[in-house]
Write a protein that holds these residues in place. Structure first.
Motif, PDB file in Angstrom:
ATOM      1  N   VAL A  38       3.985   4.665  -7.985  1.00 28.03           N
ATOM      2  CA  VAL A  38       4.653   5.167  -6.779  1.00 28.03           C
ATOM      3  C   VAL A  38       5.314   6.506  -7.092  1.00 28.03           C
ATOM      4  O   VAL A  38       5.163   7.477  -6.348  1.00 28.03           O
ATOM      5  N   TYR A  39       6.027   6.567  -8.197  1.00 30.61           N
ATOM      6  CA  TYR A  39       6.678   7.823  -8.582  1.00 30.61           C
ATOM      7  C   TYR A  39       5.656   8.942  -8.777  1.00 30.61           C
ATOM      8  O   TYR A  39       5.885  10.074  -8.344  1.00 30.61           O
ATOM      9  N   LYS A  40       4.526   8.643  -9.423  1.00 30.86           N
ATOM     10  CA  LYS A  40       3.498   9.682  -9.624  1.00 30.86           C
ATOM     11  C   LYS A  40       2.923  10.137  -8.281  1.00 30.86           C
ATOM     12  O   LYS A  40       2.670  11.326  -8.078  1.00 30.86           O
ATOM     13  N   HIS A  41       2.713   9.199  -7.368  1.00 35.79           N
ATOM     14  CA  HIS A  41       2.232   9.531  -6.023  1.00 35.79           C
ATOM     15  C   HIS A  41       3.238  10.442  -5.317  1.00 35.79           C
ATOM     16  O   HIS A  41       2.851  11.458  -4.720  1.00 35.79           O
ATOM     17  N   LEU A  42       4.501  10.096  -5.384  1.00 36.99           N
ATOM     18  CA  LEU A  42       5.532  10.910  -4.730  1.00 36.99           C
ATOM     19  C   LEU A  42       5.560  12.315  -5.307  1.00 36.99           C
ATOM     20  O   LEU A  42       5.676  13.293  -4.564  1.00 36.99           O
ATOM     21  N   TRP A  43       5.450  12.419  -6.619  1.00 35.11           N
ATOM     22  CA  TRP A  43       5.449  13.742  -7.251  1.00 35.11           C
ATOM     23  C   TRP A  43       4.243  14.555  -6.786  1.00 35.11           C
ATOM     24  O   TRP A  43       4.382  15.709  -6.369  1.00 35.11           O
ATOM     25  N   ASP A  82       6.844   2.186  11.257  1.00 35.24           N
ATOM     26  CA  ASP A  82       7.303   1.056  10.450  1.00 35.24           C
ATOM     27  C   ASP A  82       6.143   0.087  10.221  1.00 35.24           C
ATOM     28  O   ASP A  82       6.074  -0.991  10.815  1.00 35.24           O
ATOM     29  N   ALA A  83       5.228   0.526   9.390  1.00 33.40           N
ATOM     30  CA  ALA A  83       4.058  -0.286   9.059  1.00 33.40           C
ATOM     31  C   ALA A  83       3.609   0.076   7.656  1.00 33.40           C
ATOM     32  O   ALA A  83       3.821   1.203   7.193  1.00 33.40           O
ATOM     33  N   GLN A  84       3.008  -0.878   6.986  1.00 28.71           N
ATOM     34  CA  GLN A  84       2.453  -0.603   5.676  1.00 28.71           C
ATOM     35  C   GLN A  84       1.175   0.197   5.886  1.00 28.71           C
ATOM     36  O   GLN A  84       0.268  -0.230   6.603  1.00 28.71           O
ATOM     37  N   ILE A  85       1.121   1.374   5.296  1.00 27.35           N
ATOM     38  CA  ILE A  85      -0.012   2.276   5.481  1.00 27.35           C
ATOM     39  C   ILE A  85      -0.986   2.089   4.325  1.00 27.35           C
ATOM     40  O   ILE A  85      -0.591   2.156   3.157  1.00 27.35           O
ATOM     41  N   ILE A  86      -2.223   1.837   4.657  1.00 21.93           N
ATOM     42  CA  ILE A  86      -3.259   1.716   3.639  1.00 21.93           C
ATOM     43  C   ILE A  86      -3.844   3.106   3.424  1.00 21.93           C
ATOM     44  O   ILE A  86      -4.392   3.711   4.347  1.00 21.93           O
ATOM     45  N   GLY A  87      -3.697   3.587   2.210  1.00 27.57           N
ATOM     46  CA  GLY A  87      -4.181   4.928   1.899  1.00 27.57           C
ATOM     47  C   GLY A  87      -5.674   4.936   1.615  1.00 27.57           C
ATOM     48  O   GLY A  87      -6.338   3.889   1.637  1.00 27.57           O
ATOM     49  N   HIS A 153       9.849   6.768   3.292  1.00 26.24           N
ATOM     50  CA  HIS A 153       8.910   5.702   3.646  1.00 26.24           C
ATOM     51  C   HIS A 153       8.592   4.840   2.418  1.00 26.24           C
ATOM     52  O   HIS A 153       8.498   3.613   2.510  1.00 26.24           O
ATOM     53  N   HIS A 154       8.440   5.473   1.269  1.00 22.77           N
ATOM     54  CA  HIS A 154       8.070   4.736   0.062  1.00 22.77           C
ATOM     55  C   HIS A 154       9.226   3.912  -0.513  1.00 22.77           C
ATOM     56  O   HIS A 154       9.005   3.094  -1.415  1.00 22.77           O
ATOM     57  N   LEU A 155      10.427   4.078   0.010  1.00 24.57           N
ATOM     58  CA  LEU A 155      11.531   3.204  -0.415  1.00 24.57           C
ATOM     59  C   LEU A 155      11.236   1.754  -0.030  1.00 24.57           C
ATOM     60  O   LEU A 155      11.614   0.826  -0.752  1.00 24.57           O
ATOM     61  N   LYS A 156      10.543   1.555   1.085  1.00 24.41           N
ATOM     62  CA  LYS A 156      10.156   0.197   1.495  1.00 24.41           C
ATOM     63  C   LYS A 156       9.157  -0.382   0.497  1.00 24.41           C
ATOM     64  O   LYS A 156       9.225  -1.561   0.153  1.00 24.41           O
ATOM     65  N   GLN A 157       8.241   0.451   0.031  1.00 26.09           N
ATOM     66  CA  GLN A 157       7.279  -0.001  -0.964  1.00 26.09           C
ATOM     67  C   GLN A 157       7.991  -0.344  -2.266  1.00 26.09           C
ATOM     68  O   GLN A 157       7.679  -1.351  -2.908  1.00 26.09           O
ATOM     69  N   LYS A 158       8.955   0.468  -2.637  1.00 27.40           N
ATOM     70  CA  LYS A 158       9.755   0.201  -3.834  1.00 27.40           C
ATOM     71  C   LYS A 158      10.418  -1.167  -3.726  1.00 27.40           C
ATOM     72  O   LYS A 158      10.391  -1.962  -4.673  1.00 27.40           O
ATOM     73  N   ASP A 159      10.996  -1.446  -2.577  1.00 28.49           N
ATOM     74  CA  ASP A 159      11.653  -2.744  -2.369  1.00 28.49           C
ATOM     75  C   ASP A 159      10.651  -3.896  -2.483  1.00 28.49           C
ATOM     76  O   ASP A 159      10.966  -4.946  -3.058  1.00 28.49           O
ATOM     77  N   ARG A 160       9.433  -3.720  -1.946  1.00 25.54           N
ATOM     78  CA  ARG A 160       8.406  -4.764  -2.045  1.00 25.54           C
ATOM     79  C   ARG A 160       8.029  -4.999  -3.518  1.00 25.54           C
ATOM     80  O   ARG A 160       7.910  -6.142  -3.963  1.00 25.54           O
TER      81      ARG A 160
END
Length: 169
Positions: A38-43, A82-87, A153-160
């Protein structure tokens, strides 16, 4: 609004303290990213958004073009839907970081780049726009807002991921 992104990056830096080298690269399941990915994606993505905003500060090209209605809605709400996005399938190729220090260095580099960009934006006479692959045209301010929305948005993914890791532990 433009300084929100600095606060969001600082938040991600603070959260990095919660992980050790092992948990950073542990995938909770084969179909989920590790928090390090996730961090690499954000960067990677934020680096791209910054580059687009920089281009906007050097040209008036596309200044009369607009974003899509979906984009306008996202910006009005200052958030992704507010939905999980499939990349795209290429997301499966997102690398693991080599170390926690790499992630920290990446985020600090992003932070410094954004500070330079915000200064450039404040002094640029140009009002250009560049195309977003799905939402049409953004100006420099919109690219920065989009970057902040993406980071948030990715904070929700972090929580999951954190929740799944708690189950594993």
């Amino acid at each position: 609004m433009q300084t929100n992104i600095l606060s969001t990056i600082d938040l991600w830096l603070t959260y990095l303290d919660d992980y050790n080298e092992k948990t950073l690269i542990t995938k909770p399941s084969p179909h989920m990213w590790s928090i390090g990915q996730v961090y690499k994606h954000l960067w990677s993505e934020t680096t791209y958004f910054i580059s687009q905003a920089m281009i906007c500060c050097t040209t008036d090209e596309n200044k009369d073009l607009h974003m899509t209605p979906e984009g306008k809605s996202m910006f009005a709400n200052n958030s992704f839907p507010d939905a999980q996005i499939i990349g795209p399938p290429s997301n499966d190729l997102t690398p693991q970081p080599s170390s926690k220090q790499e992630v920290s260095d990446d985020l600090n580099t992003l932070r410094a780049s954004i500070i330079l960009l915000l200064d450039k934006m404040a002094h640029s006479p140009y009002k250009g726009k560049t195309p977003h692959p799905g939402l049409a045209y953004f100006n420099a301010h919109e690219w920065i807002q989009f970057a902040d929305m993406h980071l948030s948005h990715h904070l929700k993914q972090k929580d999951r991921i954190d929740g799944e890791m708690t189950v594993i532990a």
